[in-house]
Design a protein around this motif. Structure first.
Motif, PDB file in Angstrom:
ATOM      1  N   GLY A  44     -15.426   1.544  -6.263  1.00  0.00           N
ATOM      2  CA  GLY A  44     -15.887   2.825  -6.785  1.00  0.00           C
ATOM      3  C   GLY A  44     -17.332   3.139  -6.497  1.00  0.00           C
ATOM      4  N   GLU A  45     -17.981   2.369  -5.632  1.00  0.00           N
ATOM      5  CA  GLU A  45     -19.390   2.612  -5.344  1.00  0.00           C
ATOM      6  C   GLU A  45     -19.557   3.970  -4.653  1.00  0.00           C
ATOM      7  OE1 GLU A  45     -23.205   0.000  -3.786  1.00  0.00           O
ATOM      8  OE2 GLU A  45     -21.208  -0.425  -2.974  1.00  0.00           O
ATOM      9  N   GLY A  46     -20.462   4.787  -5.184  1.00  0.00           N
ATOM     10  CA  GLY A  46     -20.672   6.125  -4.654  1.00  0.00           C
ATOM     11  C   GLY A  46     -19.752   7.172  -5.261  1.00  0.00           C
ATOM     12  N   LYS A  89       0.837  -0.131 -16.240  1.00  0.00           N
ATOM     13  CA  LYS A  89       1.197  -0.004 -14.820  1.00  0.00           C
ATOM     14  C   LYS A  89       0.132  -0.606 -13.900  1.00  0.00           C
ATOM     15  CE  LYS A  89       3.799   4.294 -15.579  1.00  0.00           C
ATOM     16  NZ  LYS A  89       3.895   5.734 -15.212  1.00  0.00           N
ATOM     17  N   GLY A  90      -0.957  -1.088 -14.475  1.00  0.00           N
ATOM     18  CA  GLY A  90      -2.030  -1.651 -13.676  1.00  0.00           C
ATOM     19  C   GLY A  90      -3.045  -0.636 -13.207  1.00  0.00           C
ATOM     20  N   THR A  91      -2.995   0.578 -13.753  1.00  0.00           N
ATOM     21  CA  THR A  91      -3.981   1.604 -13.408  1.00  0.00           C
ATOM     22  C   THR A  91      -5.269   1.354 -14.175  1.00  0.00           C
ATOM     23  OG1 THR A  91      -2.211   3.228 -13.066  1.00  0.00           O
ATOM     24  CG2 THR A  91      -4.445   4.084 -13.323  1.00  0.00           C
ATOM     25  N   LEU A  92      -6.378   1.406 -13.472  1.00  0.00           N
ATOM     26  CA  LEU A  92      -7.691   1.174 -14.082  1.00  0.00           C
ATOM     27  C   LEU A  92      -8.294   2.507 -14.506  1.00  0.00           C
ATOM     28  CD1 LEU A  92     -10.499  -1.125 -12.743  1.00  0.00           C
ATOM     29  CD2 LEU A  92     -11.022   1.236 -13.340  1.00  0.00           C
ATOM     30  N   TYR A  93      -8.839   2.542 -15.736  1.00  0.00           N
ATOM     31  CA  TYR A  93      -9.498   3.738 -16.264  1.00  0.00           C
ATOM     32  C   TYR A  93     -10.951   3.406 -16.596  1.00  0.00           C
ATOM     33  CZ  TYR A  93      -4.811   5.668 -16.969  1.00  0.00           C
ATOM     34  OH  TYR A  93      -3.535   6.124 -16.788  1.00  0.00           O
ATOM     35  N   THR A  94     -11.835   4.369 -16.373  1.00  0.00           N
ATOM     36  CA  THR A  94     -13.227   4.209 -16.763  1.00  0.00           C
ATOM     37  C   THR A  94     -13.821   5.574 -17.094  1.00  0.00           C
ATOM     38  OG1 THR A  94     -15.360   3.237 -16.141  1.00  0.00           O
ATOM     39  CG2 THR A  94     -14.169   4.404 -14.411  1.00  0.00           C
ATOM     40  N   ALA A  95     -14.814   5.566 -17.982  1.00  0.00           N
ATOM     41  CA  ALA A  95     -15.529   6.791 -18.347  1.00  0.00           C
ATOM     42  C   ALA A  95     -16.890   6.773 -17.680  1.00  0.00           C
ATOM     43  CB  ALA A  95     -15.676   6.881 -19.862  1.00  0.00           C
ATOM     44  N   THR A  96     -17.274   7.894 -17.087  1.00  0.00           N
ATOM     45  CA  THR A  96     -18.536   7.945 -16.355  1.00  0.00           C
ATOM     46  C   THR A  96     -19.526   8.879 -17.042  1.00  0.00           C
ATOM     47  OG1 THR A  96     -17.637   9.675 -14.915  1.00  0.00           O
ATOM     48  CG2 THR A  96     -17.454   7.403 -14.149  1.00  0.00           C
ATOM     49  N   ARG A  97     -20.793   8.712 -16.708  1.00  0.00           N
ATOM     50  CA  ARG A  97     -21.857   9.432 -17.392  1.00  0.00           C
ATOM     51  C   ARG A  97     -21.902  10.909 -17.030  1.00  0.00           C
ATOM     52  NH1 ARG A  97     -25.557   6.635 -20.221  1.00  0.00           N
ATOM     53  NH2 ARG A  97     -23.821   5.186 -20.353  1.00  0.00           N
ATOM     54  N   GLY A 105     -19.271  12.791 -17.450  1.00  0.00           N
ATOM     55  CA  GLY A 105     -18.261  13.428 -18.290  1.00  0.00           C
ATOM     56  C   GLY A 105     -16.824  13.279 -17.838  1.00  0.00           C
ATOM     57  N   TRP A 106     -16.564  12.454 -16.845  1.00  0.00           N
ATOM     58  CA  TRP A 106     -15.207  12.297 -16.320  1.00  0.00           C
ATOM     59  C   TRP A 106     -14.549  11.016 -16.828  1.00  0.00           C
ATOM     60  CZ3 TRP A 106     -11.982  15.355 -13.573  1.00  0.00           C
ATOM     61  CH2 TRP A 106     -12.527  16.480 -12.930  1.00  0.00           C
ATOM     62  N   ILE A 107     -13.232  11.100 -17.020  1.00  0.00           N
ATOM     63  CA  ILE A 107     -12.398   9.918 -17.098  1.00  0.00           C
ATOM     64  C   ILE A 107     -11.756   9.775 -15.724  1.00  0.00           C
ATOM     65  CG2 ILE A 107     -10.475   8.762 -18.220  1.00  0.00           C
ATOM     66  CD1 ILE A 107     -12.828   9.216 -20.040  1.00  0.00           C
ATOM     67  N   LYS A 108     -12.082   8.702 -15.050  1.00  0.00           N
ATOM     68  CA  LYS A 108     -11.566   8.495 -13.701  1.00  0.00           C
ATOM     69  C   LYS A 108     -10.652   7.275 -13.699  1.00  0.00           C
ATOM     70  CE  LYS A 108     -15.556  10.696 -11.536  1.00  0.00           C
ATOM     71  NZ  LYS A 108     -16.378  10.812 -10.316  1.00  0.00           N
ATOM     72  N   ARG A 109      -9.705   7.284 -12.788  1.00  0.00           N
ATOM     73  CA  ARG A 109      -8.791   6.147 -12.735  1.00  0.00           C
ATOM     74  C   ARG A 109      -8.520   5.736 -11.291  1.00  0.00           C
ATOM     75  NH1 ARG A 109      -3.201   8.883 -15.148  1.00  0.00           N
ATOM     76  NH2 ARG A 109      -2.838  10.422 -13.500  1.00  0.00           N
ATOM     77  N   MET A 110      -8.303   4.442 -11.151  1.00  0.00           N
ATOM     78  CA  MET A 110      -7.996   3.881  -9.848  1.00  0.00           C
ATOM     79  C   MET A 110      -6.558   3.364  -9.867  1.00  0.00           C
ATOM     80  SD  MET A 110      -9.812   0.769  -7.690  1.00  0.00           S
ATOM     81  CE  MET A 110      -8.917  -0.520  -8.580  1.00  0.00           C
ATOM     82  N   HIS A 111      -5.753   3.873  -8.944  1.00  0.00           N
ATOM     83  CA  HIS A 111      -4.351   3.459  -8.866  1.00  0.00           C
ATOM     84  C   HIS A 111      -4.243   2.100  -8.179  1.00  0.00           C
ATOM     85  CE1 HIS A 111      -3.057   7.419 -10.271  1.00  0.00           C
ATOM     86  NE2 HIS A 111      -3.992   7.923  -9.480  1.00  0.00           N
ATOM     87  N   ASN A 140      -2.983   1.216  -5.547  1.00  0.00           N
ATOM     88  CA  ASN A 140      -3.200   1.205  -4.094  1.00  0.00           C
ATOM     89  C   ASN A 140      -4.689   1.328  -3.736  1.00  0.00           C
ATOM     90  OD1 ASN A 140      -3.788   3.863  -4.646  1.00  0.00           O
ATOM     91  ND2 ASN A 140      -2.091   4.730  -3.475  1.00  0.00           N
ATOM     92  N   GLY A 141      -5.561   1.382  -4.774  1.00  0.00           N
ATOM     93  CA  GLY A 141      -6.998   1.438  -4.540  1.00  0.00           C
ATOM     94  C   GLY A 141      -7.583   2.836  -4.471  1.00  0.00           C
ATOM     95  N   SER A 142      -6.758   3.865  -4.583  1.00  0.00           N
ATOM     96  CA  SER A 142      -7.267   5.240  -4.520  1.00  0.00           C
ATOM     97  C   SER A 142      -7.781   5.682  -5.883  1.00  0.00           C
ATOM     98  CB  SER A 142      -6.148   6.182  -4.058  1.00  0.00           C
ATOM     99  OG  SER A 142      -5.084   6.206  -4.998  1.00  0.00           O
ATOM    100  N   TRP A 143      -8.859   6.459  -5.853  1.00  0.00           N
ATOM    101  CA  TRP A 143      -9.476   6.958  -7.083  1.00  0.00           C
ATOM    102  C   TRP A 143      -9.059   8.400  -7.352  1.00  0.00           C
ATOM    103  CZ3 TRP A 143     -12.047   4.431 -10.812  1.00  0.00           C
ATOM    104  CH2 TRP A 143     -12.539   3.150 -10.528  1.00  0.00           C
ATOM    105  N   GLU A 144      -9.014   8.744  -8.638  1.00  0.00           N
ATOM    106  CA  GLU A 144      -8.638  10.096  -9.056  1.00  0.00           C
ATOM    107  C   GLU A 144      -9.564  10.562 -10.169  1.00  0.00           C
ATOM    108  OE1 GLU A 144      -4.964  12.381 -11.399  1.00  0.00           O
ATOM    109  OE2 GLU A 144      -4.791  10.253 -10.868  1.00  0.00           O
ATOM    110  N   ASP A 145     -10.071  11.800 -10.041  1.00  0.00           N
ATOM    111  CA  ASP A 145     -10.759  12.451 -11.158  1.00  0.00           C
ATOM    112  C   ASP A 145      -9.676  12.915 -12.127  1.00  0.00           C
ATOM    113  OD1 ASP A 145     -13.308  12.125 -10.072  1.00  0.00           O
ATOM    114  OD2 ASP A 145     -13.197  14.005  -8.962  1.00  0.00           O
ATOM    115  N   TRP A 146      -9.472  12.150 -13.195  1.00  0.00           N
ATOM    116  CA  TRP A 146      -8.303  12.391 -14.044  1.00  0.00           C
ATOM    117  C   TRP A 146      -8.548  13.492 -15.082  1.00  0.00           C
ATOM    118  CZ3 TRP A 146      -6.736   9.609 -18.991  1.00  0.00           C
ATOM    119  CH2 TRP A 146      -5.428   9.959 -19.364  1.00  0.00           C
ATOM    120  N   LYS A 147      -9.511  13.290 -15.976  1.00  0.00           N
ATOM    121  CA  LYS A 147      -9.777  14.267 -17.026  1.00  0.00           C
ATOM    122  C   LYS A 147     -11.278  14.495 -17.150  1.00  0.00           C
ATOM    123  CE  LYS A 147      -5.483  14.682 -18.418  1.00  0.00           C
ATOM    124  NZ  LYS A 147      -4.728  15.951 -18.292  1.00  0.00           N
ATOM    125  N   LEU A 148     -11.667  15.772 -17.218  1.00  0.00           N
ATOM    126  CA  LEU A 148     -13.069  16.127 -17.414  1.00  0.00           C
ATOM    127  C   LEU A 148     -13.287  16.434 -18.897  1.00  0.00           C
ATOM    128  CD1 LEU A 148     -15.905  16.750 -16.363  1.00  0.00           C
ATOM    129  CD2 LEU A 148     -15.134  19.094 -15.922  1.00  0.00           C
TER     130      LEU A 148
END
Length: 229
Positions: free
Chosen positions: A67-69, A82-90, A92-98, A100-108
Protein backbone atom coordinates in the motif's frame (compact mmCIF):
# COMPACT_ATOMS: atom_id res chain seq x y z
CA UNK A 1 36.98 49.36 25.79
CA UNK A 2 35.52 50.97 22.68
CA UNK A 3 34.96 48.92 19.53
CA UNK A 4 36.42 49.73 16.08
CA UNK A 5 33.81 52.45 15.59
CA UNK A 6 34.57 54.04 18.92
CA UNK A 7 31.22 52.96 20.42
CA UNK A 8 31.17 52.19 24.14
CA UNK A 9 27.91 50.71 25.55
CA UNK A 10 26.67 52.92 28.37
CA UNK A 11 25.84 51.57 31.81
CA UNK A 12 22.23 52.66 31.35
CA UNK A 13 21.99 50.69 28.09
CA UNK A 14 23.29 47.53 29.72
CA UNK A 15 20.91 47.93 32.64
CA UNK A 16 17.97 48.43 30.27
CA UNK A 17 18.91 45.34 28.26
CA UNK A 18 19.27 43.24 31.42
CA UNK A 19 15.92 44.46 32.73
CA UNK A 20 14.25 43.58 29.43
CA UNK A 21 15.72 40.06 29.47
CA UNK A 22 14.67 39.47 33.08
CA UNK A 23 11.16 40.81 32.41
CA UNK A 24 10.83 38.54 29.37
CA UNK A 25 11.92 35.49 31.38
CA UNK A 26 9.48 36.38 34.17
CA UNK A 27 6.60 36.90 31.71
CA UNK A 28 7.36 33.59 30.00
CA UNK A 29 7.47 31.78 33.36
CA UNK A 30 4.16 33.28 34.47
CA UNK A 31 2.59 32.40 31.11
CA UNK A 32 3.57 28.77 31.55
CA UNK A 33 2.54 28.65 35.21
CA UNK A 34 -0.92 30.22 34.85
CA UNK A 35 -1.94 29.41 31.27
CA UNK A 36 -0.23 26.13 30.36
CA UNK A 37 -2.77 23.53 29.08
CA UNK A 38 -0.97 20.76 31.00
CA UNK A 39 -0.30 20.16 34.68
CA UNK A 40 2.43 17.53 34.64
CA UNK A 41 3.66 15.45 37.54
CA UNK A 42 7.14 13.95 37.76
CA UNK A 43 7.22 10.76 35.72
CA UNK A 44 9.01 7.86 37.37
CA UNK A 45 9.59 4.93 35.04
CA UNK A 46 10.34 1.53 36.56
CA UNK A 47 13.83 0.14 36.15
CA UNK A 48 13.86 -3.17 34.34
CA UNK A 49 16.37 -5.79 35.39
CA UNK A 50 19.07 -6.75 32.93
CA UNK A 51 17.36 -10.11 32.41
CA UNK A 52 14.54 -8.31 30.59
CA UNK A 53 16.81 -6.98 27.87
CA UNK A 54 15.82 -8.45 24.51
CA UNK A 55 18.40 -9.56 21.97
CA UNK A 56 18.99 -7.30 19.01
CA UNK A 57 17.48 -8.51 15.74
CA UNK A 58 16.82 -7.19 12.23
CA UNK A 59 13.43 -8.79 11.64
CA UNK A 60 11.82 -5.50 10.59
CA UNK A 61 14.28 -5.28 7.70
CA UNK A 62 12.67 -8.39 6.23
CA UNK A 63 9.14 -6.97 5.97
CA UNK A 64 7.37 -6.36 2.67
CA UNK A 65 5.74 -2.95 2.26
CA UNK A 66 2.17 -2.93 0.97
CA UNK A 67 0.00 0.00 0.00
CA UNK A 68 2.95 2.37 -0.20
CA UNK A 69 1.89 5.54 -2.01
CA UNK A 70 -1.80 4.55 -1.72
CA UNK A 71 -2.39 4.72 2.02
CA UNK A 72 -2.27 7.99 3.95
CA UNK A 73 -1.02 7.30 7.49
CA UNK A 74 -2.98 4.11 8.21
CA UNK A 75 -3.43 3.63 11.95
CA UNK A 76 -4.68 0.06 12.25
CA UNK A 77 -5.75 -2.98 10.23
CA UNK A 78 -8.00 -6.01 10.46
CA UNK A 79 -9.01 -9.02 8.35
CA UNK A 80 -12.47 -10.40 7.64
CA UNK A 81 -13.29 -14.10 7.29
CA UNK A 82 -12.52 -13.97 3.56
CA UNK A 83 -8.99 -12.70 4.17
CA UNK A 84 -9.71 -9.15 3.02
CA UNK A 85 -7.58 -6.55 4.78
CA UNK A 86 -9.20 -3.31 5.99
CA UNK A 87 -7.53 -0.13 7.20
CA UNK A 88 -8.57 3.43 8.02
CA UNK A 89 -6.48 6.26 6.61
CA UNK A 90 -5.95 9.84 7.72
CA UNK A 91 -7.69 11.20 4.60
CA UNK A 92 -11.03 9.78 5.75
CA UNK A 93 -11.14 6.54 3.75
CA UNK A 94 -11.74 2.96 4.73
CA UNK A 95 -9.62 1.07 2.23
CA UNK A 96 -9.32 -2.64 1.71
CA UNK A 97 -6.92 -4.99 0.04
CA UNK A 98 -8.33 -8.12 -1.59
CA UNK A 99 -6.56 -11.45 -1.47
CA UNK A 100 -5.18 -10.92 -4.97
CA UNK A 101 -3.29 -7.85 -3.68
CA UNK A 102 -5.48 -5.19 -5.32
CA UNK A 103 -6.54 -2.16 -3.30
CA UNK A 104 -9.99 -0.57 -3.23
CA UNK A 105 -11.26 2.76 -1.92
CA UNK A 106 -14.16 1.15 -0.08
CA UNK A 107 -15.96 3.77 2.03
CA UNK A 108 -15.35 7.51 2.42
CA UNK A 109 -16.17 8.69 5.94
CA UNK A 110 -14.31 11.98 5.76
CA UNK A 111 -12.18 13.91 8.22
CA UNK A 112 -8.73 13.09 9.49
CA UNK A 113 -9.63 11.32 12.74
CA UNK A 114 -10.08 7.63 11.83
CA UNK A 115 -8.00 5.37 14.06
CA UNK A 116 -8.61 1.77 15.19
CA UNK A 117 -10.60 -0.81 13.19
CA UNK A 118 -11.99 -4.27 13.96
CA UNK A 119 -14.10 -6.81 12.10
CA UNK A 120 -17.38 -8.09 13.52
CA UNK A 121 -19.01 -11.51 13.41
CA UNK A 122 -22.17 -9.99 11.96
CA UNK A 123 -20.27 -8.47 9.03
CA UNK A 124 -18.76 -5.08 8.37
CA UNK A 125 -16.17 -3.39 10.54
CA UNK A 126 -16.15 -1.10 13.56
CA UNK A 127 -14.11 2.10 13.33
CA UNK A 128 -12.88 4.45 16.03
CA UNK A 129 -13.36 8.06 15.00
CA UNK A 130 -11.53 10.30 17.47
CA UNK A 131 -14.04 13.10 16.87
CA UNK A 132 -17.33 11.28 16.30
CA UNK A 133 -17.12 8.14 18.44
CA UNK A 134 -17.64 4.51 17.46
CA UNK A 135 -18.83 3.80 13.90
CA UNK A 136 -20.14 0.68 12.15
CA UNK A 137 -19.19 0.49 8.47
CA UNK A 138 -20.99 -1.96 6.20
CA UNK A 139 -21.57 -2.41 2.50
CA UNK A 140 -24.77 -0.38 2.63
CA UNK A 141 -23.44 2.54 4.64
CA UNK A 142 -22.07 3.97 7.88
CA UNK A 143 -23.90 4.19 11.21
CA UNK A 144 -22.99 5.70 14.57
CA UNK A 145 -22.93 3.16 17.41
CA UNK A 146 -22.08 5.44 20.33
CA UNK A 147 -20.78 8.96 20.74
CA UNK A 148 -21.40 9.75 24.41
CA UNK A 149 -20.62 8.32 27.83
CA UNK A 150 -22.14 9.65 31.05
CA UNK A 151 -23.55 12.61 29.17
CA UNK A 152 -20.18 13.68 27.74
CA UNK A 153 -18.89 13.45 24.19
CA UNK A 154 -16.47 10.59 23.52
CA UNK A 155 -13.56 12.63 22.23
CA UNK A 156 -10.66 10.27 21.59
CA UNK A 157 -11.82 6.75 20.73
CA UNK A 158 -8.56 5.04 19.79
CA UNK A 159 -8.69 1.27 19.33
CA UNK A 160 -11.45 -1.34 19.32
CA UNK A 161 -12.03 -5.08 19.49
CA UNK A 162 -15.17 -7.24 19.50
CA UNK A 163 -15.78 -9.88 22.17
CA UNK A 164 -17.17 -13.37 21.61
CA UNK A 165 -20.62 -12.25 22.78
CA UNK A 166 -20.73 -9.32 20.35
CA UNK A 167 -19.81 -6.70 22.96
CA UNK A 168 -17.42 -4.05 21.74
CA UNK A 169 -14.45 -2.95 23.83
CA UNK A 170 -12.67 0.27 22.94
CA UNK A 171 -10.03 2.49 24.45
CA UNK A 172 -10.23 6.21 25.08
CA UNK A 173 -6.66 7.46 24.75
CA UNK A 174 -7.40 10.63 26.71
CA UNK A 175 -10.47 12.22 28.28
CA UNK A 176 -8.66 15.56 28.59
CA UNK A 177 -6.96 16.09 25.23
CA UNK A 178 -8.17 15.39 21.70
CA UNK A 179 -6.47 13.73 18.75
CA UNK A 180 -4.71 16.85 17.53
CA UNK A 181 -3.35 17.57 21.03
CA UNK A 182 -2.25 14.03 21.82
CA UNK A 183 1.30 15.23 22.51
CA UNK A 184 0.02 17.30 25.43
CA UNK A 185 -1.30 14.15 27.09
CA UNK A 186 2.11 12.53 26.77
CA UNK A 187 3.81 15.63 28.16
CA UNK A 188 1.42 15.75 31.10
CA UNK A 189 2.05 12.04 31.77
CA UNK A 190 -1.14 11.53 33.76
CA UNK A 191 -3.66 8.65 33.53
CA UNK A 192 -6.38 10.37 31.50
CA UNK A 193 -7.47 7.29 29.53
CA UNK A 194 -10.28 4.76 29.84
CA UNK A 195 -11.49 1.39 28.61
CA UNK A 196 -15.16 1.37 27.65
CA UNK A 197 -17.59 -1.38 26.67
CA UNK A 198 -20.44 -0.96 24.19
CA UNK A 199 -23.36 -3.40 24.30
CA UNK A 200 -24.96 -3.54 20.82
CA UNK A 201 -28.09 -5.20 22.18
CA UNK A 202 -28.93 -2.50 24.73
CA UNK A 203 -27.02 0.35 23.03
CA UNK A 204 -25.42 1.02 26.41
CA UNK A 205 -21.86 2.22 26.94
CA UNK A 206 -20.20 1.42 30.27
CA UNK A 207 -16.84 2.03 31.95
CA UNK A 208 -14.56 -0.94 32.56
CA UNK A 209 -11.26 0.70 33.51
CA UNK A 210 -10.35 4.25 34.40
CA UNK A 211 -7.13 6.16 35.09
CA UNK A 212 -5.12 4.58 32.27
CA UNK A 213 -2.07 6.22 30.75
CA UNK A 214 -2.84 6.70 27.05
CA UNK A 215 -4.32 3.22 26.38
CA UNK A 216 -3.74 2.52 22.73
CA UNK A 217 -5.13 -0.96 22.16
CA UNK A 218 -6.48 -4.19 23.56
CA UNK A 219 -6.40 -7.91 22.88
CA UNK A 220 -8.21 -11.06 23.90
CA UNK A 221 -6.83 -14.32 25.14
CA UNK A 222 -8.68 -17.48 24.11
CA UNK A 223 -11.30 -16.91 26.79
CA UNK A 224 -11.41 -13.27 27.83
CA UNK A 225 -10.11 -9.75 27.43
CA UNK A 226 -6.50 -9.90 28.50
CA UNK A 227 -5.03 -6.43 28.36
CA UNK A 228 -5.10 -2.81 27.35
CA UNK A 229 -1.86 -1.11 26.38
Amino acid sequence: MADNNGFRPSKQCLQASSSFVLASILAFTLQIYFFSPISPDPLHLPQLPASHNLPINNKLQEVTKIGEGFLNKPEDLCFDEKGTLYTATRDGWIKRMHRNGSWEDWKLIGGDSLLGVATTRSGGIIVCDALKGLLKVEEDGVSLLTSQFNGSQIRFADDVIEGSDGSVYFSIASTKFGLHDWHLDLLEAKPNGQLLKYDPFSNHTSLLLDNLCFPNGGAFSTSRFSGCL
